[in-house]
Scaffold this active site. Structure first.
Site, PDB file in Angstrom:
ATOM      1  CB  CYS A 119       0.927  35.224  92.672  1.00  0.00           C
ATOM      2  SG  CYS A 119       0.971  36.848  91.995  1.00  0.00           S
ATOM      3  CD  GLU A 120       1.121  35.406  85.645  1.00  0.00           C
ATOM      4  OE1 GLU A 120       0.935  36.070  84.663  1.00  0.00           O
ATOM      5  OE2 GLU A 120       0.080  33.999  84.907  1.00  0.00           O
ATOM      6  CG  HIS A 121       2.640  38.614  88.983  1.00  0.00           C
ATOM      7  ND1 HIS A 121       0.928  39.698  88.945  1.00  0.00           N
ATOM      8  CD2 HIS A 121       2.312  38.817  87.796  1.00  0.00           C
ATOM      9  CE1 HIS A 121       0.974  39.659  88.422  1.00  0.00           C
ATOM     10  NE2 HIS A 121       1.479  39.598  87.369  1.00  0.00           N
ATOM     11  CG  HIS A 122       4.927  38.208  94.494  1.00  0.00           C
ATOM     12  ND1 HIS A 122       4.212  38.984  93.952  1.00  0.00           N
ATOM     13  CD2 HIS A 122       5.615  39.004  94.024  1.00  0.00           C
ATOM     14  CE1 HIS A 122       4.258  40.322  93.944  1.00  0.00           C
ATOM     15  NE2 HIS A 122       6.120  40.386  93.809  1.00  0.00           N
ATOM     16  CD  GLN A 160      -9.550  37.279  92.177  1.00  0.00           C
ATOM     17  OE1 GLN A 160      -8.629  37.631  93.456  1.00  0.00           O
ATOM     18  NE2 GLN A 160     -10.518  37.979  92.442  1.00  0.00           N
ATOM     19  CG  HIS A 188      -4.291  38.128  95.503  1.00  0.00           C
ATOM     20  ND1 HIS A 188      -4.058  37.355  94.918  1.00  0.00           N
ATOM     21  CD2 HIS A 188      -5.775  38.466  95.480  1.00  0.00           C
ATOM     22  CE1 HIS A 188      -4.768  37.661  93.503  1.00  0.00           C
ATOM     23  NE2 HIS A 188      -6.087  38.112  94.148  1.00  0.00           N
ATOM     24  CB  CYS A 190       1.137  39.073  96.421  1.00  0.00           C
ATOM     25  SG  CYS A 190       0.500  38.722  95.695  1.00  0.00           S
TER      26      CYS A 190
END
Length: 228
Positions: A119-122, A160, A188, A190
């Site tokens: 995941c590019e956010h976390h 995704q 996920h 996250c």
């Protein structure tokens, strides 16, 4: 007893509270003997990642020089390079003359392709299954190449929704089929390890292109076949 200062040429560890203490990232690299001959083509990028992980360990309040963590920055840097190796690969490279002329115009489906991404956010994993279907127009691709296309785009920092569309567009561009369908089902971390901590949640995304988007019967055939 306090540790002595690092030597000028090759710092040596000393024992403090049962652990080896090193004064700097440079000293630690010298100690584990990652000289130029071992770096090879890894170059400065790996060393920069290694230093970044070393800094993270220090900021967490850990002792990066204790036995269990001494090589962790290097291992983590190499792991991150592997997990994002899709940036270094292209569709042209992996197809490698694996598109064949074939008088076939019925649905081709590969389902349950394992997928792992970050995941590019976390920067935590999400993983699951990918189902791919396409309607060829006299051209088919080696089946393993569809799994390789999934690998190229999943081994990057992703969301995704974008991953699903990138896979579908890559197949469309390579084969020029009548239609393409891609469905991704993933868990996920996250949402599982942090945040709302919903252990059993799954995210499902789809991209339908061409006939598989426009023709309800073709779309229904694909959806039925991936369930069976």
């Amino acid at each position: 007893m306090a540790c002595p200062a690092a030597g000028e040429e090759l710092p040596r560890p000393c024992c403090c509270n049962g652990y080896s203490e090193l004064p700097s990232a440079e000293a630690r690299r010298a100690l584990v003997q990652y000289g130029p001959e071992k770096r090879g083509r890894e170059g400065g990028e790996l060393l920069a990642l290694e230093d970044a992980y070393l800094s993270i360990l220090q900021r967490l309040g850990e002792n990066p020089a204790r036995q269990g963590l001494l090589l962790t920055p290097r291992r983590a840097a190499k792991a991150m390079q592997f997990l994002t190796k899709g940036y270094q690969e292209t569709i042209e490279d992996i197809l490698n003359d694996a598109i064949f002329d074939e008088d076939h115009n019925e649905m081709v489906i590969i389902k349950d392709i394992d997928m792992f991404s970050l995941c590019e956010h976390h920067l935590v994993p999400f993983f699951g299954k990918v189902h791919i279907g396409y309607l060829p127009i006299k051209k088919v691709v080696g089946l393993s190449k569809l799994a390789r296309i999934v690998e190229i785009f999943s081994r990057r920092l992703q969301v995704q929704e974008r991953l699903t569309r990138q896979i579908a567009l890559a197949i469309t561009e390579a084969l020029k089929p009548a239609g393409v369908a891609v469905i991704v089902e993933a868990s996920h971390m996250c949402m599982v390890m942090r945040g709302v901590q919903k252990m059993n949640s799954k995210t499902i995304t789809s991209t339908m292109l061409g006939v598989l988007r426009e023709d309800p019967k073709a779309r229904e055939e694909f959806l039925t076949l991936i369930k069976n």
